[in-house]
Design a protein around this motif. Structure first.
Motif, short mmCIF file in Angstrom:
data_model
loop_
_atom_site.label_atom_id
_atom_site.label_comp_id
_atom_site.label_asym_id
_atom_site.label_seq_id
_atom_site.Cartn_x
_atom_site.Cartn_y
_atom_site.Cartn_z
N GLU A 65 54.03 36.41 4.34
CA GLU A 65 54.86 36.92 3.24
C GLU A 65 55.41 35.78 2.38
O GLU A 65 55.52 35.93 1.16
CB GLU A 65 56.01 37.77 3.79
N ARG A 111 59.16 30.46 -9.09
CA ARG A 111 58.45 30.42 -7.80
C ARG A 111 57.67 29.13 -7.63
O ARG A 111 56.91 28.96 -6.68
CB ARG A 111 57.50 31.61 -7.67
N GLU A 152 50.27 36.99 -10.15
CA GLU A 152 51.12 37.48 -11.25
C GLU A 152 51.09 36.59 -12.50
O GLU A 152 52.15 36.14 -12.96
CB GLU A 152 52.55 37.69 -10.75
N GLN A 229 48.96 45.00 -6.46
CA GLN A 229 50.15 45.20 -5.63
C GLN A 229 50.53 46.67 -5.70
O GLN A 229 49.91 47.44 -6.44
CB GLN A 229 51.28 44.31 -6.13
O1 G3I Z 1 64.99 32.67 5.10
C1 G3I Z 1 66.02 32.29 4.15
C2 G3I Z 1 67.36 32.41 4.78
O2 G3I Z 1 67.44 31.46 5.82
C3 G3I Z 1 68.42 32.14 3.70
O3 G3I Z 1 69.69 32.35 4.25
C4 G3I Z 1 68.23 33.10 2.54
C5 G3I Z 1 69.21 32.82 1.39
O4 G3I Z 1 68.69 33.29 0.16
O5 G3I Z 1 66.94 32.93 2.03
C6 G3I Z 1 65.94 33.22 2.97
O6 G3I Z 1 64.68 33.04 2.35
C7 G3I Z 1 64.28 34.06 1.46
C8 G3I Z 1 62.97 34.62 1.97
O7 G3I Z 1 62.47 35.57 1.07
C9 G3I Z 1 63.12 35.30 3.33
O8 G3I Z 1 63.95 36.42 3.23
C10 G3I Z 1 64.09 33.46 0.10
O9 G3I Z 1 65.34 33.05 -0.42
C11 G3I Z 1 63.48 34.47 -0.83
O10 G3I Z 1 63.15 33.85 -2.07
C12 G3I Z 1 62.20 35.01 -0.20
O11 G3I Z 1 61.75 36.06 -1.03
C13 G3I Z 1 60.36 36.38 -0.93
C14 G3I Z 1 59.80 36.34 -2.35
O12 G3I Z 1 58.47 36.88 -2.39
C15 G3I Z 1 59.72 34.89 -2.85
O13 G3I Z 1 58.89 34.12 -2.05
C16 G3I Z 1 60.26 37.77 -0.34
O14 G3I Z 1 60.61 37.72 1.04
C17 G3I Z 1 58.83 38.28 -0.47
O15 G3I Z 1 58.75 39.62 -0.03
C18 G3I Z 1 58.41 38.22 -1.94
O16 G3I Z 1 57.06 38.68 -2.02
C19 G3I Z 1 56.55 38.87 -3.34
C20 G3I Z 1 55.08 38.48 -3.32
O17 G3I Z 1 54.94 37.17 -2.84
C21 G3I Z 1 54.46 38.62 -4.71
N1 G3I Z 1 54.69 39.94 -5.25
C22 G3I Z 1 56.04 40.43 -5.24
C23 G3I Z 1 56.65 40.33 -3.84
C24 G3I Z 1 58.07 40.86 -3.81
O18 G3I Z 1 58.90 40.07 -4.61
#
Ligand code: G3I
Length: 368
Positions: A65, A111, A152, A229
């Motif tokens: 993810e 990103r 994207e 998606q």
């Molecule tokens: O794990 C840390 C945690 O330790 C911390 O306290 C917290 C504070 O913000 O952040 C946590 O990390 C986050 C991570 O997800 C785990 O939850 C990141 O900030 C956050 O940016 C990250 O978001 C991910 C996002 O992509 C960016 O990478 C989402 O989980 C993930 O589902 C999302 O996936 C995207 C696909 O890649 C592309 N399409 C859309 C999809 C949904 O946005």
């Protein structure tokens, strides 16, 4: 409960179908000639004991993810962090799952690490891109079956035209083709995908993606597939089965493989019969894709409501995934099973599997 055991290559055994109370989705999917996947998080393999058995029991495809993204794998130029991604790839291999690599270049300015976003010199930017793709795709060469090379690239607001980012600004639109060429050079065996959000309902963004893909193919860019998606919010962007089929077929007609890469279906707490509605939407998404022969993969963006990005994005309670927060299967699981079964290739000489599948699908649709 099905008590089958999946014997891992490492000798570990996990219960198959532990969470579903029915035939494992991966078994039904295999008969349909389609991969069934989920996005997964390395941390949860360690911290939630209920997570891994359902992941490996139900799915035969895994998408990291966050663990393979640029900020995670190369937080500073030339400093690579592969531990979490390695853990997921090892897990997938141990449990007979393929890996979808996600993603070498997410074209959203926020990103991309700051050091990339701040680079204004075209040659320096090209070097960063080459080094990144060489290191990441190179590390998993032969182990990642398909890469979302570029994620994207379209403008999210206007829905047409390319998204503004440092690559577009300094390298022009050709940056997309460059990323694909690099990926092909580094891992010639991987299928290369362009992955886009918000196109399953058709409309201008879908048309823009079709134009982009046609341009890439016309200029010889090594593109094998399109990832669509499926972040659906019931009542807001709910495509019909027919519309999904139309969209998928448009890319298949260009000779490409198509996968639904990131399905989740959010249903607000106040929506009547929300889990049945969700099951119907899931059935329509899968049914539309599977009606097209080139549809080869279905991936959910997570699998349990216990762990979903939607909670962070919209707040808790939208229950977007197949299993609830206690890992109990929701009605959508049966919809997936029935829709997959409807595409099952019958055993030679019987025709039974197809007939059974169609009957199951019809029953699900009647219930919905
Ligand atoms: O794990 C840390 C945690 O330790 C911390 O306290 C917290 C504070 O913000 O952040 C946590 O990390 C986050 C991570 O997800 C785990 O939850 C990141 O900030 C956050 O940016 C990250 O978001 C991910 C996002 O992509 C960016 O990478 C989402 O989980 C993930 O589902 C999302 O996936 C995207 C696909 O890649 C592309 N399409 C859309 C999809 C949904 O946005």
């Amino acid at each position: 409960m099905v008590a089958l055991l999946l014997l891992a290559r490492t000798g570990h055994a996990l219960p198959v179908g532990a969470g579903a109370g029915g035939e494992p989705l991966r078994a039904v999917a295999a008969r349909a000639g389609v991969a069934i996947g989920a996005a997964a998080r390395a941390l949860l393999l360690e911290t939630d004991p209920r997570y891994a058995p359902v992941l490996a029991g139900e799915f035969d495809s895994l998408t990291p993810e966050i663990e393979m993204k640029w900020p995670q794998t190369e937080p500073e130029p030339g400093r690579f962090v592969f531990g979490p991604a390695d853990a997921l790839v090892d897990f997938a291999e141990a449990h007979g799952m393929r890996v979808r690599g996600h993603t070498l270049l997410w074209a959203d300015p926020v990103r991309i690490p700051d050091y990339v976003a701040r680079t204004g010199d075209p040659e320096a930017l090209r070097t960063l891109l080459r080094n990144h793709i060489t290191a990441v795709a190179g590390r998993y060469r032969g182990r990642v079956e398909a890469w979302d090379v570029v994620n994207e690239p379209l403008d999210p607001i206007r829905g047409t035209g390319l998204r503004s980012n440092v690559f577009l600004e300094h390298l022009g639109p050709a940056y997309i083709g460059e990323a694909f060429r690099l990926a092909r050079e580094v891992d010639p065996s991987a299928q290369l995908f362009l992955n886009e959000i918000g196109v399953l309902s058709g409309g201008p963004k879908f048309e823009a993606l079709l134009d982009l893909v046609r341009d890439l193919l016309a200029t010889g860019v090594p593109l094998d597939g399109v990832g669509l998606q499926g972040h659906i919010f019931a009542g807001l962007n709910t495509p019909s089965r027919e519309r999904v089929e139309e969209v998928v077929r448009s890319f298949a007609d260009l000779g490409l493989v198509v996968e639904l890469t990131e399905i989740d279906v959010s249903v607000g707490p106040a929506v009547p019969d929300r889990l049945e509605l969700q099951a119907r939407i899931v059935g329509d998404l899968l049914g539309g894709c599977l009606a097209v022969e080139a549809c080869r993969g279905i991936t959910f963006w997570g699998f349990t409501d216990r762990h979903t990005w939607i909670d962070d994005f919209l707040g808790p309670g939208r229950a977007p995934l197949l299993f609830d927060a206690e890992y109990r299967p929701k009605p959508a699981v049966e919809a997936v099973r029935a829709t997959l079964a409807a595409r099952a290739v019958p055993e030679p000489g019987t025709g039974l599997a197809l007939a059974t599948g169609l009957a199951a699908l019809a029953a699900t649709r009647r219930r919905a």
